[in-house]
Design a protein around this motif. Structure first.
Motif, short mmCIF file in Angstrom:
data_model
loop_
_atom_site.label_atom_id
_atom_site.label_comp_id
_atom_site.label_asym_id
_atom_site.label_seq_id
_atom_site.Cartn_x
_atom_site.Cartn_y
_atom_site.Cartn_z
N MET B 1 0.85 -1.20 0.00
CA MET B 1 0.00 0.00 0.00
C MET B 1 0.88 1.24 0.00
O MET B 1 1.71 1.40 0.89
N LEU B 31 4.02 7.41 5.76
CA LEU B 31 2.68 6.85 5.89
C LEU B 31 2.56 5.55 5.10
O LEU B 31 1.90 4.60 5.54
N ASN B 33 4.98 3.40 4.62
CA ASN B 33 5.63 2.37 5.44
C ASN B 33 4.73 1.92 6.58
O ASN B 33 4.65 0.73 6.90
N LEU B 34 4.04 2.89 7.20
CA LEU B 34 3.15 2.55 8.31
C LEU B 34 1.99 1.70 7.83
O LEU B 34 1.58 0.74 8.49
N LEU B 35 1.46 2.05 6.64
CA LEU B 35 0.34 1.27 6.11
C LEU B 35 0.78 -0.17 5.83
O LEU B 35 0.00 -1.10 6.05
N LEU B 37 2.91 -1.80 7.54
CA LEU B 37 2.91 -2.45 8.85
C LEU B 37 1.47 -2.83 9.25
O LEU B 37 1.20 -3.93 9.72
N MET B 38 0.55 -1.92 9.02
CA MET B 38 -0.83 -2.13 9.44
C MET B 38 -1.53 -3.19 8.60
O MET B 38 -2.42 -3.90 9.08
N THR B 39 -1.11 -3.30 7.36
CA THR B 39 -1.74 -4.27 6.46
C THR B 39 -1.45 -5.70 6.93
O THR B 39 -2.18 -6.63 6.57
N GLN B 40 -0.42 -5.86 7.79
CA GLN B 40 -0.12 -7.20 8.33
C GLN B 40 -1.32 -7.80 9.05
O GLN B 40 -1.44 -9.01 9.17
N MET B 41 -2.20 -6.95 9.56
CA MET B 41 -3.39 -7.45 10.27
C MET B 41 -4.24 -8.33 9.37
O MET B 41 -4.99 -9.17 9.86
N GLY B 42 -4.13 -8.11 8.06
CA GLY B 42 -4.89 -8.89 7.10
C GLY B 42 -4.59 -10.38 7.18
O GLY B 42 -5.41 -11.22 6.76
#
Lengths: 483, 95
Positions: B1, B31, B33-35, B37-42
């Motif tokens: 992302m 942002l 890079n942060l996204l 990281l957050m996409t790992q929740m998928g």
């Protein structure tokens, strides 16, 4: 005087070995001597001496409580009437709070003396105190290193003996991580245990105030004042407050300690693992039983946290609009320019990053993928803790991946900085209480042991901390030059 | 992302947040890079999991509808950037 525990200070005041004014002057002098540590944003000398003299009268009349006349300091996130409350931000550099936070009122009612307001990461967003508008506070164990954050100034003040005990707040580790990196004791209470009224909001479903002190015994005395139901905080929990000091000496025989295997993976630094294992061995000697537990969703705590915290921050910080209080830009062209420039000029880079992240996560089309997903993951993490804590009494692990890092080492890389909260963040998502205890040194710098308990088990955690501090002396070590 | 400079401008506008022109690319990179990281929740299946908004699953407490605040307008306005006759002043909104 500055080396005595809270109980010793209270005894000294009662037996008139020294007065509260003398005690307060001693700490004010130390604060002035060690200004280079940048622990305080504001020193409230006049108020402190007034309060001390009142406390002396109360002590003389015999009408006093455990903390009467004892100097403390407040993290600059708690509103203090008539005294600047900056929250570490340029936005509130001119903000004189019109009212007191409940926590401040409670310390006033207990007769405590407020020395001043402590440095912190801007709006509590940071793990190193480097995002503060006033510059970082310095770690007294190694002044080229960060003290941790966001309650960095709080941890420094206690470690350098500039205040006997202080307050902090913890949204993702902000009490426990600086406590560990500065070699002091910090308790993050159960969500809802300490009132958030007048505590400037960052992420409202995670924020919780708590005590930071030199020992579990001292933290118990602070906690006694801070805890309790507050009708002014809609998430405050109506539940009786136990006597936190009464159970400190309970035996730990038969205590069941769970070690989450995800905390002790191959990624854990070997020195850190050795420090934690040594602490756990002490608990075995005290009669505790060790059990391995598994918490399979722990690795999702950081992504879930940064979605939820950023979303809540973007919403909470929308109140800073340059209209009613705080910073306003010069010569705004129109209303949008007033909002945009006031916020743009007064917020620092990390706060901006989180507002942008949160605004994005909450925006149309992305809400389900980020915010809703994070809330579901939060449930899974909380369920992991519930399951583990149904098998054992408490969980133990490290507080941080390692000791304090150098100033500037991680400030250019937000993700590296976020990862320094890897062991603390999940606890806030679950809303559980956790204690950070000094547990040794790596390269001359302190590291901590984390003890995580079930909801409202603060008394048990303090008991577990106190028993450890009876058989170890890590918490009594003092940084060189601040004895 | 990954987010573009234009995305960042759009988000900054939604947040009414001024960003230096020179910093926009930098934020776009951070942002993104942060996204990631957050996409790992998928990776986690959350089908049917009830979202958790509050650690103790509390409900909002109710209280009697009585006045509990006193009028502190003057007190509050002493810390405002600009006021006049008890009102907060902002740039003209309607021409």
């Amino acid at each position: 005087m500055h080396t005595l525990t809270l109980s010793q200070l209270a005894a000294g005041l009662r037996s008139q070995q020294f007065s509260s004014v003398e005690l307060t002057q001693t700490f004010l002098k130390r604060i002035a001597q060690h200004q280079n540590l940048n622990a305080f944003v504001t020193v409230s000398e006049k108020l402190a001496l007034q309060q001390a003299s009142q406390a002396d009268q109360q002590l003389a009349s015999g009408n006093s409580s455990a903390l009467t006349g004892i100097p403390i300091a407040q993290k600059d996130i708690f509103c203090t009437q008539g005294i600047k409350t900056s929250c570490g931000s340029k936005m509130l550099d001119n903000f004189i709070a019109p009212y007191n936070a409940t926590v401040v009122e409670k310390f006033n009612a207990a007769g405590a003396v407020m020395l001043g307001k402590l440095n912190m990461d801007e709006f509590a967003m940071g793990s190193s105190n480097e995002t503060s508008f006033y510059g970082p506070s310095l770690n007294p164990w190694a002044t080229d290193c960060v003290p941790g954050g966001s309650s960095g100034g709080s941890a420094v003040a206690v470690a350098a003996r500039l205040a006997p005990a202080v307050t902090g707040t913890d949204t993702g580790g902000s009490i426990r991580q600086p406590a560990a990196l500065c070699g002091i004791t910090g308790l993050k209470p159960t969500y809802g245990r300490v009132s958030r009224y007048g505590m400037i909001a960052y992420a409202s479903s995670l924020d919780q105030g708590g005590p930071m002190a030199r020992s579990a015994e001292d933290a118990a005395l602070l906690m006694q004042v801070m805890a309790g139901f507050d009708p002014k905080d809609s998430t405050s929990v109506e539940q009786a407050v136990p006597d936190y000091s009464a159970t400190l000496n309970d035996s730990l025989q038969g205590l069941k300690i769970g070690l989450p295997k995800q905390f002790f993976s191959a990624d854990l630094d070997s020195n850190m693992a050795a420090a934690v294992q040594a602490a756990i061995a002490e608990y075995q000697k005290l009669g505790a039983e060790i059990v391995e537990v598994s918490m399979p969703t722990l690795d999702m705590a950081i992504p879930a946290y940064y979605v939820i915290a950023s979303a809540e921050c973007s919403s909470n910080l929308s109140r800073y609009d340059g209209v009613r209080f705080g910073y306003r830009c010069q010569n705004p062209a129109d209303l949008t320019d007033l909002y945009t420039r006031s916020r743009g000029e007064a917020f620092g880079a990390e706060v901006k990053r989180r507002i942008l992240m949160g605004t994005y996560a909450l925006s149309a089309g992305y809400y389900d993928a980020y915010y809703l997903k994070a809330q579901q993951v939060r449930r899974l993490i909380s369920d992991d803790f519930k399951r583990a804590l149904s098998e054992v009494d408490v969980l133990m692990g490290p507080v941080t991946p390692g000791p304090a890092f150098r100033i500037g080492e991680k400030s250019g890389d937000p993700i590296q900085m976020y990862l320094s909260d890897i062991y603390t963040i999940a606890i806030n998502l679950a809303g559980l209480p956790a204690l950070s205890l000094p547990a040794g040194f790596i390269d001359g710098k302190p590291v901590g042991l984390q003890v995580i308990g079930n909801y409202f088990s603060e008394a048990k955690l303090l008991n577990i901390g106190h028993q450890y501090q009876q058989v170890t002396d890590w918490h009594q070590q003092q940084p060189h030059g601040f004895e | 992302m990954s987010l573009t400079a234009n995305d960042v401008k759009k988000i900054a506008h939604l947040a009414r947040l001024g960003i230096d022109q020179q910093q926009i690319e930098h934020y776009a990179q951070d942002l993104s890079n942060l996204l990631d990281l957050m996409t790992q929740m998928g990776q986690r299946d959350t089908q049917g999991v009830a979202p958790m908004a509050h650690p103790l699953d509390q409900v909002q407490r109710l209280r009697p509808d009585v006045v509990s605040e006193t009028d502190q307008r003057q007190n509050f306005q002493t810390i405002a950037p600009q006021t006049e006759a008890g009102l907060y002043l902002v740039p003209k909104v309607i021409e």
